[in-house]
Write a protein that holds these residues in place. Structure first.
Motif, PDB file in Angstrom:
ATOM      1  N   SER A 177       0.837  -1.203   0.000  1.00 61.63           N
ATOM      2  CA  SER A 177       0.000   0.000   0.000  1.00 61.63           C
ATOM      3  C   SER A 177       0.871   1.251   0.000  1.00 61.63           C
ATOM      4  CB  SER A 177      -1.005  -0.020   1.152  1.00 61.63           C
ATOM      5  OG  SER A 177      -0.340  -0.058   2.380  1.00 61.63           O
TER       6      SER A 177
ATOM      7  N   VAL B 116       1.565   1.689  -3.536  1.00 59.31           N
ATOM      8  CA  VAL B 116       0.419   2.314  -4.214  1.00 59.31           C
ATOM      9  C   VAL B 116       0.534   3.832  -4.058  1.00 59.31           C
ATOM     10  CG1 VAL B 116      -2.094   2.662  -4.198  1.00 59.31           C
ATOM     11  CG2 VAL B 116      -1.153   0.354  -3.872  1.00 59.31           C
ATOM     12  N   ALA B 117       0.788   4.264  -2.834  1.00 61.38           N
ATOM     13  CA  ALA B 117       0.797   5.701  -2.550  1.00 61.38           C
ATOM     14  C   ALA B 117       1.925   6.436  -3.267  1.00 61.38           C
ATOM     15  CB  ALA B 117       0.886   5.930  -1.041  1.00 61.38           C
TER      16      ALA B 117
ATOM     17  N   ALA C 160       3.523   5.391  -6.159  1.00 62.95           N
ATOM     18  CA  ALA C 160       3.724   4.955  -7.549  1.00 62.95           C
ATOM     19  C   ALA C 160       3.978   6.150  -8.469  1.00 62.95           C
ATOM     20  CB  ALA C 160       2.507   4.174  -8.029  1.00 62.95           C
ATOM     21  N   PRO C 161       4.906   5.986  -9.414  1.00 66.08           N
ATOM     22  CA  PRO C 161       5.277   7.113 -10.275  1.00 66.08           C
ATOM     23  C   PRO C 161       4.201   7.484 -11.299  1.00 66.08           C
ATOM     24  CG  PRO C 161       6.495   5.125 -10.907  1.00 66.08           C
ATOM     25  CD  PRO C 161       5.768   4.804  -9.653  1.00 66.08           C
ATOM     26  N   THR C 162       3.360   6.518 -11.689  1.00 72.02           N
ATOM     27  CA  THR C 162       2.314   6.836 -12.668  1.00 72.02           C
ATOM     28  C   THR C 162       0.981   6.273 -12.175  1.00 72.02           C
ATOM     29  OG1 THR C 162       2.488   4.752 -13.880  1.00 72.02           O
ATOM     30  CG2 THR C 162       3.963   6.544 -14.584  1.00 72.02           C
ATOM     31  N   MET C 163      -0.091   6.794 -12.760  1.00 72.81           N
ATOM     32  CA  MET C 163      -1.419   6.316 -12.385  1.00 72.81           C
ATOM     33  C   MET C 163      -1.597   4.850 -12.777  1.00 72.81           C
ATOM     34  SD  MET C 163      -4.050   7.414 -10.789  1.00 72.81           S
ATOM     35  CE  MET C 163      -4.702   9.076 -10.904  1.00 72.81           C
ATOM     36  N   GLU C 164      -0.999   4.435 -13.898  1.00 71.26           N
ATOM     37  CA  GLU C 164      -1.087   3.038 -14.336  1.00 71.26           C
ATOM     38  C   GLU C 164      -0.477   2.116 -13.274  1.00 71.26           C
ATOM     39  OE1 GLU C 164      -0.009   5.478 -16.190  1.00 71.26           O
ATOM     40  OE2 GLU C 164      -1.279   5.489 -17.971  1.00 71.26           O
TER      41      GLU C 164
ATOM     42  N   LYS D 141       0.089   2.824 -10.132  1.00 69.62           N
ATOM     43  CA  LYS D 141      -0.705   2.918  -8.900  1.00 69.62           C
ATOM     44  C   LYS D 141      -1.870   1.942  -8.964  1.00 69.62           C
ATOM     45  CE  LYS D 141      -1.459   7.228  -7.004  1.00 69.62           C
ATOM     46  NZ  LYS D 141      -1.231   7.203  -5.545  1.00 69.62           N
ATOM     47  N   GLU D 142      -2.564   1.962 -10.095  1.00 64.61           N
ATOM     48  CA  GLU D 142      -3.744   1.121 -10.246  1.00 64.61           C
ATOM     49  C   GLU D 142      -3.360  -0.361 -10.255  1.00 64.61           C
ATOM     50  OE1 GLU D 142      -6.504   2.078  -9.696  1.00 64.61           O
ATOM     51  OE2 GLU D 142      -7.662   0.333 -10.303  1.00 64.61           O
TER      52      GLU D 142
ATOM     53  N   SER E  27      -2.391  -1.465  -6.791  1.00 65.58           N
ATOM     54  CA  SER E  27      -3.550  -1.519  -5.882  1.00 65.58           C
ATOM     55  C   SER E  27      -4.236  -2.885  -5.960  1.00 65.58           C
ATOM     56  CB  SER E  27      -4.548  -0.386  -6.185  1.00 65.58           C
ATOM     57  OG  SER E  27      -5.391  -0.713  -7.272  1.00 65.58           O
ATOM     58  N   ALA E  28      -4.200  -3.505  -7.130  1.00 66.08           N
ATOM     59  CA  ALA E  28      -4.796  -4.841  -7.263  1.00 66.08           C
ATOM     60  C   ALA E  28      -3.981  -5.859  -6.460  1.00 66.08           C
ATOM     61  CB  ALA E  28      -4.850  -5.240  -8.741  1.00 66.08           C
TER      62      ALA E  28
ATOM     63  N   PHE F 132      -8.445   5.050   0.583  1.00 60.77           N
ATOM     64  CA  PHE F 132      -7.751   3.792   0.897  1.00 60.77           C
ATOM     65  C   PHE F 132      -6.309   4.051   1.307  1.00 60.77           C
ATOM     66  CE2 PHE F 132      -4.559   0.900  -0.832  1.00 60.77           C
ATOM     67  CZ  PHE F 132      -4.702  -0.139   0.082  1.00 60.77           C
ATOM     68  N   GLU F 133      -5.613   4.915   0.580  1.00 61.15           N
ATOM     69  CA  GLU F 133      -4.206   5.194   0.922  1.00 61.15           C
ATOM     70  C   GLU F 133      -4.110   5.764   2.340  1.00 61.15           C
ATOM     71  OE1 GLU F 133      -2.219   7.550  -2.072  1.00 61.15           O
ATOM     72  OE2 GLU F 133      -2.845   6.205  -3.662  1.00 61.15           O
TER      73      GLU F 133
ATOM     74  N   SER G 106      -4.698   2.929   4.722  1.00 64.84           N
ATOM     75  CA  SER G 106      -3.592   1.976   4.824  1.00 64.84           C
ATOM     76  C   SER G 106      -2.425   2.594   5.586  1.00 64.84           C
ATOM     77  CB  SER G 106      -3.188   1.438   3.453  1.00 64.84           C
ATOM     78  OG  SER G 106      -2.744   2.482   2.633  1.00 64.84           O
TER      79      SER G 106
ATOM     80  N   HIS H 253     -12.166  -0.631  -6.402  1.00 66.62           N
ATOM     81  CA  HIS H 253     -12.097  -1.577  -7.519  1.00 66.62           C
ATOM     82  C   HIS H 253     -13.471  -1.809  -8.148  1.00 66.62           C
ATOM     83  CE1 HIS H 253      -7.940  -2.885  -5.955  1.00 66.62           C
ATOM     84  NE2 HIS H 253      -7.789  -2.240  -7.082  1.00 66.62           N
TER      85      HIS H 253
ATOM     86  N   SER I 163      -6.909   4.041 -15.247  1.00 67.17           N
ATOM     87  CA  SER I 163      -5.830   4.991 -14.952  1.00 67.17           C
ATOM     88  C   SER I 163      -5.953   6.250 -15.820  1.00 67.17           C
ATOM     89  CB  SER I 163      -4.465   4.328 -15.133  1.00 67.17           C
ATOM     90  OG  SER I 163      -4.350   3.815 -16.435  1.00 67.17           O
TER      91      SER I 163
ATOM     92  N   ASP J  10      -6.603  10.057 -14.276  1.00 65.96           N
ATOM     93  CA  ASP J  10      -5.410  10.907 -14.341  1.00 65.96           C
ATOM     94  C   ASP J  10      -5.691  12.414 -14.286  1.00 65.96           C
ATOM     95  OD1 ASP J  10      -2.703  10.276 -14.143  1.00 65.96           O
ATOM     96  OD2 ASP J  10      -2.323  11.010 -16.164  1.00 65.96           O
TER      97      ASP J  10
ATOM     98  N   ARG K 245      -5.727  13.821 -10.842  1.00 59.43           N
ATOM     99  CA  ARG K 245      -4.701  13.433  -9.896  1.00 59.43           C
ATOM    100  C   ARG K 245      -4.110  14.615  -9.117  1.00 59.43           C
ATOM    101  NH1 ARG K 245       0.361   9.170 -10.561  1.00 59.43           N
ATOM    102  NH2 ARG K 245       0.874   9.237  -8.370  1.00 59.43           N
TER     103      ARG K 245
END
Lengths: 254, 254
Positions: free
Chosen positions: A73, A76-77, A79-83, A85-86, A89-90, B69-70, B73, B100, B114, B118, B121
């Motif tokens: 987690s 997640v917080a 992460a460099p990109t939204m992709e 991060k997402e 998160s899974a 969530f972040e 967590s 999700h 994502s 974006d 963000r």
């Protein structure tokens, strides 16, 4: 774990042998490489006789899983990109679900999860502090390396639990994990910036040492050092071989 | 939300009126208290005409939920006791499941989560930075206040979505949340240390300002300031009344 088992089935080019350390004051030998031909074979080795009591097993496994979730987690917080991060998160959701499956198993035995996890807190928190990494790439490598190794280890150790519990715990450990997602993120990062490879390979070596220590501390040893050692060493050699295959999937030297 | 609705149904002693601010450069009026007899009545007010397009709605709602969530967590990682850690981990799981479910809804429309999240963000990350709190108690109060308010807000706003999507999104927003668990943790903390109350009450006031700003920025306004304002003000007055009831459950002044 389950997700990558197929991909990991190819034999490694090299395996590692560890001269295993012993209790307090012991040191971790730097793993030495040996050729594949020298492998000790495929005899399945068991840890069942070193499995701790149910409460300790479940408390340790559950709290380690929560720690892995906390690391994910944080990834997640940060992460460099939204992709990314997402995607991560899974993985975090799967890890948290595994933790809650283990706490449900604890409750099934009439125990309270927080009570059962508490004795392990200090040691595991130290493990977490040592393995959290200095940036997102190291943190994600930690999640990949430590959760892969510890899932393998607790699966082996589950063989020593009462059989109905062992079956349920094994099913929990085989639940889908985020390993594939994390490996994909790391592979993409290393491909985009090949200079990451040597740093993460070094980091992986540090991680596996700390992970072995925390795993080792979960075992119940007897007064007979030699017979314990004879059980433990081959299991850890196999776990390290699996670790090496996991690093191979990232193109990193273990 | 759903969990506490019953407990929150009692009427508040006081409601708040806000002189609403308008776009850039506007200021937030300090909420003034007025007596219950002066309430503007129970007419249900709607935001449907100010609902953004589907992609913006889902992207904003999903990313805000990921942010919550972040925060949760982080509260898991920093919990003062194992009991609290375990309790908050359940709230984190519910929040991540809601996120999700929203990204699954995004995918249902052929969109990529994502990509859709974006554009929001930067603004939401600023919101998160402002509301993360300086310790565990403030962080947990943030989770309680912001998720309660934003769930309410996005439920109202869902009325403006195409009806089948609106039904699914409403079902997602009504899924169990960790609100009860978080309220219990905060109540226990305040009971154990009553000096927390005034600090957390002040913190709650700051939070609701930031939360209203981020909610407000999700609305699509028209060129007609007056008609927009006529729609927005009563909705926010109701949302603040719900916030006041939420703070009441903690024994805190809103």
């Amino acid at each position: 774990m389950a997700v990558l088992h197929g991909a990991l089935a190819k034999p490694p080019k090299l395996t590692l042998v560890v001269n295993w350390f012993w209790r307090k004051g012991a040191r971790v030998e730097v793993p030495r490489l040996r050729q594949r031909g020298q492998d000790s074979g495929t005899t399945k080795v068991h840890l069942a006789e070193l499995t701790p009591d149910l409460s300790t097993y479940l408390g340790t496994a559950a709290y380690l899983q929560l720690t892995i979730f906390e690391n994910l987690s944080r990834a997640v917080a940060t992460a460099p990109t939204m992709e990314s991060k997402e995607a991560v998160s899974a993985a975090a959701a799967l890890s948290l679900a595994k933790h809650h499956a283990l706490t449900a198993e604890i409750q099934r035995h009439g125990l309270v999860a927080s009570t059962v996890m508490d004795p392990n807190r200090a040691a595991i928190d130290r493990f977490q502090a040592r393995t959290q990494g200095s940036d997102w790439f190291e943190a994600l490598t930690s999640c990949f390396v430590t959760s892969g190794f510890l899932d393998d280890f607790f699966l082996r150790l589950a063989e020593g639990l009462p059989s109905d519990t062992a079956a349920r715990v094994t099913a929990i450990m085989h639940k889908p994990s985020g390993e594939k997602v994390i490996a994909d993120e790391l592979l993409a990062a290393i491909t985009a910036n090949p200079r990451l490879a040597s740093r993460l390979a070094l980091w992986g070596r540090r991680l596996v040492g700390d992970t072995m220590l925390v795993a080792r501390s979960s075992l119940v040893t007897s007064d007979n050092h030699d017979s314990d050692e004879a059980r433990i060493e081959p299991v850890f050699t196999e776990l390290i071989a699996a670790h090496t295959r996991r690093m191979d999937t990232l193109g990193l030297t273990a």
